[in-house]
Scaffold this active site. Sequence first.
Site, PDB file in Angstrom:
ATOM      1  CD  GLU A   1      -1.354 -10.062  -9.746  1.00 20.16           C
ATOM      2  OE1 GLU A   1      -1.741 -10.187 -10.860  1.00 20.16           O
ATOM      3  OE2 GLU A   1      -0.794  -9.180  -9.322  1.00 20.16           O
TER       4      GLU A   1
ATOM      5  CG  HIS B   1      -2.176  -2.296 -10.617  1.00 19.82           C
ATOM      6  ND1 HIS B   1      -1.165  -3.128 -10.819  1.00 19.82           N
ATOM      7  CD2 HIS B   1      -1.925  -1.353  -9.533  1.00 19.82           C
ATOM      8  CE1 HIS B   1      -0.180  -2.792 -10.155  1.00 19.82           C
ATOM      9  NE2 HIS B   1      -0.683  -1.583  -9.289  1.00 19.82           N
TER      10      HIS B   1
HETATM   11 ZN   LIG Z   1      -1.212  -5.078 -11.260  1.00 24.11          ZN
END
Ligand SMILES: [Zn+2]
Length: 256
Positions: A89, A136
């Site tokens: 992240e 993602h």
């Molecule tokens: Zn994500």
Amino acid sequence: MQIETAHSPNHDERREEIDMLVLHYTGMEDGESALAHMCNPEAKVSAHYMIWEDGRITRLVDEGRRAWHAGVASWQGDCDLNSRSIGIEIVNGGHNVPLDDGSPPPYAEAQIHALILLSKRTISRYGIPQTRIVGHSDIAPDRKDDPGEHFPWARLAAEGIGLYPEADEDADGTSVLPGDRGMLVDSLQRSLIAIGYGLEATGEFDEATAHAVNAFQRRFLPQRLGRHGDALTLAHIAKVQAAFSGVSSGSSTSSG
Ligand SMILES: [Zn+2]
């Protein structure tokens, strides 16, 4: 590379060998909020690492464990991507916390530098193939926009992290639009599937195809995001497919 530690309870046992790297943005107000969210057992989300704007790296979940970052996703026919991946992240408000002009905020230089170091280490540690380094939005195109069209994929590719064939300036030829049917749509779908996107070759430019085309543009052709299957997008999908098929699977030696 200095790595701090935090403890997220949101993980379980891996069921596969690690062969993917999945990149995200946090999409929250700041890093503190994102870290608190990923450490909250009720949120049921996490990642192995979070990279702050100043380049600090925090490990939340041990690499040997299955962190919960991908959700319902697929790539190159695989589905349990949490079991097969390292998830990173990157602190960035993205589309959820845009600048005044509506655009997502740029990634910080120190942050990208740290991401490059951490990605290189991860790729070499697990022999992650170049075609399995994804965002993602690549693996969940109907649900996710991260790490966003502002993410510097070309720069990472120059460092050997992921493939990023250069796009032509423009292309001649037919375009396809949502709702269209036929051979051209079928071939577009087959190319997207060959790259890794999870959709079916129905011969119709359906909703799943529209999502996959958007995800493709976000990653490989951001200047055409939202332009459906215009001629340059079709040409570039074929070019990326060729680059992906030219990389032998199981190898991480490509220079990108
Ligand atoms: Zn994500």
